[in-house]
Design an enzyme around this catalytic site. Sequence first.
Site, PDB file in Angstrom:
ATOM      1  N   CYS A  36       0.837  -1.205   0.000  1.00 20.90           N
ATOM      2  CA  CYS A  36       0.000   0.000   0.000  1.00 20.90           C
ATOM      3  C   CYS A  36       0.873   1.256   0.000  1.00 20.90           C
ATOM      4  O   CYS A  36       1.461   1.591  -1.018  1.00 20.90           O
ATOM      5  CB  CYS A  36      -0.968  -0.038   1.177  1.00 20.90           C
TER       6      CYS A  36
ATOM      7  N   HIS B  50      -3.353  -5.696   1.259  1.00 14.42           N
ATOM      8  CA  HIS B  50      -2.595  -5.921   2.492  1.00 14.42           C
ATOM      9  C   HIS B  50      -2.542  -7.403   2.870  1.00 14.42           C
ATOM     10  O   HIS B  50      -3.413  -7.882   3.607  1.00 14.42           O
ATOM     11  CB  HIS B  50      -3.230  -5.152   3.642  1.00 14.42           C
TER      12      HIS B  50
ATOM     13  N   GLU C  80      -0.682  -8.753   5.043  1.00  7.84           N
ATOM     14  CA  GLU C  80      -0.450  -8.893   6.486  1.00  7.84           C
ATOM     15  C   GLU C  80      -1.743  -8.899   7.288  1.00  7.84           C
ATOM     16  O   GLU C  80      -1.761  -9.286   8.462  1.00  7.84           O
ATOM     17  CB  GLU C  80       0.480  -7.774   6.985  1.00  7.84           C
TER      18      GLU C  80
END
EC number: 6.3.5.3
Length: 222
Positions: free
Chosen positions: A85, A194, A196
Site C-alpha cells: 500500500c 494488504h 499482512e
Amino acid sequence: MRIGVVTFPGSLDDVDAARAVRLAGGEAVALWHGEADLHGVDAVVLPGGFSYGDYLRCGAISRFSPVMEQVVEQAAGGMPVLGICNGFQILCESHLLPGALIRNERRRFGCLDQRVRIESTRTAWTSRYVAGEEVTIVLKNGEGCYVADAETLDRLEGEGRVVARYVAGNPNGSLRDIAGVSNERGNVVGLMPHPEHAVDDLCGPGTDGLGFFTSVLRSLVS
C-alpha cells in the site's frame, strides 16, 4: 531469517507486518526511517499507512528518509523488498518500481476483502503460490489507482512483472486491473492490497496473505 519492517511517521501497519513475519517463521526486526542502517536484515517490508500524512504525494517525502538510501542500495544488490500500500507508493517514488499510484477512480477511500489473482510466482514474495491462484486479501486505500504509460504497461505484461491483478471488480480503477508489480529481477514487489491482514482466521478474511511472507523466507533459505 531476519525481516526488517520500516516505521515511518504515519505508518499504521508496521506492527501487523511484523506479526505476519513471525507467523511465517521469521524474525521481525524494527527499522526506524531516520536511521540509515538496516541492521543486517535479510529482507525489508515497507508497510502501509500514511507516511508523513501523505503530504505532497503519497510516499514522496518518505523516499528521502535515510533508511531508503540503504533500501535502494540493497535492493539493487538483490535484497528482497516488499512495499504494501503506502510502501508500494514509496517504491514507485523511489524509482524501484515503475508507474505511480493516484487517487481512486471514484475519489473515495475503500476498505473491503478483495479477490486477487496471483499472476506471477517468479518473485521472492510469491513463490509459494500457484500462477493463476485466486486469494482474498484486505484492500484499504484512497490512492491505490495504479497508472503508467502504455509502453510501460506493455513491458510489465510482456516481462511477466504483473504480480497480482484484481478479479471480481476493480475497486480503485487501476489500469489493466493491476494490484501489484515487480522489478525485473523479481526481488522488489509492490502490492496495493494488504497480505499482512490475511494471515490468520481470527483477525481477517483468512490466511491467504501468509504466502507472501513464507515465500520470502523460502527464497532466502534457497
